[in-house]
Scaffold this motif. Sequence first.
Motif, PDB file in Angstrom:
ATOM      1  N   GLN A 186      -9.123   8.436 -26.319  1.00 47.02           N
ATOM      2  CA  GLN A 186      -9.275   7.908 -24.962  1.00 47.02           C
ATOM      3  C   GLN A 186      -8.023   8.048 -24.103  1.00 47.02           C
ATOM      4  N   ALA A 187      -6.831   8.167 -24.749  1.00 46.45           N
ATOM      5  CA  ALA A 187      -5.602   8.227 -23.963  1.00 46.45           C
ATOM      6  C   ALA A 187      -4.890   9.566 -24.061  1.00 46.45           C
ATOM      7  N   LEU A 188      -4.888  10.194 -25.245  1.00 46.41           N
ATOM      8  CA  LEU A 188      -4.116  11.422 -25.431  1.00 46.41           C
ATOM      9  C   LEU A 188      -4.938  12.682 -25.172  1.00 46.41           C
ATOM     10  N   GLU A 281       2.766   8.099 -16.898  1.00 44.57           N
ATOM     11  CA  GLU A 281       2.280   6.780 -16.493  1.00 44.57           C
ATOM     12  C   GLU A 281       0.787   6.637 -16.765  1.00 44.57           C
ATOM     13  N   ALA A 282       0.027   7.705 -16.552  1.00 44.97           N
ATOM     14  CA  ALA A 282      -1.409   7.654 -16.816  1.00 44.97           C
ATOM     15  C   ALA A 282      -1.689   7.445 -18.302  1.00 44.97           C
ATOM     16  N   ILE A 283      -0.938   8.144 -19.136  1.00 42.18           N
ATOM     17  CA  ILE A 283      -1.127   7.995 -20.589  1.00 42.18           C
ATOM     18  C   ILE A 283      -0.745   6.588 -21.033  1.00 42.18           C
ATOM     19  N   ALA A 286      -3.359   4.045 -20.078  1.00 45.86           N
ATOM     20  CA  ALA A 286      -4.504   4.094 -20.977  1.00 45.86           C
ATOM     21  C   ALA A 286      -4.176   3.423 -22.305  1.00 45.86           C
ATOM     22  N   VAL A 287      -2.979   3.672 -22.829  1.00 47.36           N
ATOM     23  CA  VAL A 287      -2.556   3.035 -24.091  1.00 47.36           C
ATOM     24  C   VAL A 287      -2.480   1.528 -23.917  1.00 47.36           C
ATOM     25  N   SER A 288      -1.971   1.084 -22.757  1.00 46.86           N
ATOM     26  CA  SER A 288      -1.874  -0.347 -22.491  1.00 46.86           C
ATOM     27  C   SER A 288      -3.250  -0.997 -22.455  1.00 46.86           C
ATOM     28  N   ARG A 291      -4.405  -1.287 -25.978  1.00 50.57           N
ATOM     29  CA  ARG A 291      -3.661  -2.320 -26.671  1.00 50.57           C
ATOM     30  C   ARG A 291      -4.147  -3.712 -26.299  1.00 50.57           C
ATOM     31  N   SER A 292      -4.582  -3.880 -25.047  1.00 53.98           N
ATOM     32  CA  SER A 292      -5.059  -5.187 -24.593  1.00 53.98           C
ATOM     33  C   SER A 292      -6.525  -5.426 -24.934  1.00 53.98           C
ATOM     34  N   GLY A 293      -7.173  -4.429 -25.564  1.00 51.22           N
ATOM     35  CA  GLY A 293      -8.555  -4.611 -25.983  1.00 51.22           C
ATOM     36  C   GLY A 293      -9.556  -4.065 -25.014  1.00 51.22           C
TER      37      GLY A 293
END
Length: 478
Positions: A186-188, A281-283, A286-288, A291-293
């Motif tokens: 979803q992020a990379l 910043e976009a990546i 998405a990781v954040s 991480r927050s669910g």
Amino acid sequence: EWTMKTSIVFLLCLSVFPGFSQGRVVGEDESGFAECNVFFPGQSPPEGFTKPFHVKICQQYNKEPRFATLYSTKDKIPLYSAFKYTKPAQQEEENWLVEPQIDDPENNLHEMVREADIIGTVTNLGANQALTSDYVGSGYERGLLNPSLLNEEDFQMATYTLTNAVPLSPSLSKSWHRDIGRVVEQALAPHCSKKGHLYLLAGAIPSSVRVKGKVSVPETLWLAACCDAPEGWSLGLVKKMNDENSLEDLTVGELEKQLLAGVHLFKGNCGEDNQSQEKTEAILQAVSQIRSGEQVGISDNQEAKSSGLVKRVAGIIATPFIKLLELLIYVFVELVKFVFYFLWLVIKRVGGTVLNGVYSLWTGVVSYLKAISMVLISIPYDLGRVIINIFLGFVQIVQDVASLTYRILSIPVGFVLHLAAFPYHSICAIPSVLKDVATGIGGTFSLVIDATAALLHGFYYLVGHIVKRFVPKGSSDD
């Protein structure tokens, strides 16, 4: 080794699953992973992992490279596994494999095989790598660094090797695979424009905690990603063992500082210095969210919720059966272990008694032969010593006789005659000596009488002279 032998039945249960994988250990004379260099950006493996116990493995399946692993024979866990992201396929059943070349480089097996197929045929199996028996009953799962869920079908089969597994608690293993899967998918992957250009390094940092005193439990799990597309970028992620919900993002350079000194994961840091700030910043955003669910995208969110609900229900239903199966397997393994241990104890006692008897008999025979040999050897030695002593005694006697003869012949003849005549002259001289003594005594006595007479005569003469002088002549006749 004993635990490995007692877990044969459990391993045979695993052997019912079909499949076959191949692997090749890369020698120290090769600069990289040979045909597995395709899993590194620029075909350049990480630098700085130079310890003697670091073994490079090109993991293969159906004679094709699937991913690369750097394995620590000291900690018995992989330090990293390198792979490319491919579209995941349906989950395959587990079929665990081992790398026999790590323990026995001289054997004729040059491919990774199922552990159950080589029990008893590979020398020192388990000396340099972990085995399934090291995990049984330990409370740890075989957590895959290269998750099978991020690979295609053939690649998935190759990931189920113990050289790609680290000890993880069930909850942490689930959290690691879940988070890595979401981050990559979803992020990379969405931010790497070219397919097949997303390179991933999944690794572990060993700790001093060891499972059954052999396999190191990681203190940290990490992931390094590199997209070498025209707009290249890189990213690092870290998960601490003491917090299964942790997922820290950092640069590849910052990640390298947490590893061994001098380690460089990607050649040129995969363009980290020139990567687009907007892309980064976009990546990170998405990781954040992951991480927050949160989920990236509404449709993905609904799908994830449905999938998560189904998985939770299935997990609740299957958990008691899984735990019961684990308990039965554990009891069965312990029972087999006890039987093998009892048989081994009996064989050891009987064999020890027989060996001690044979050893005692052998020692007695050797001592007897040694004593006889010493006696036989000493007979000519003693005989020679007696003959030599007799000869030396005879020589000594001859020497003494010769010396005595020489001394006798060296004495003057006159001295001998005088010495022989000494008694005669001594005895014969006694009368003469006595005569001389008597003569001397007589002469002395005569001399005394003569002296006395002379004295008296002189005294008489003196008196007469005085009388004549002073008495008158008339009376002189009176």
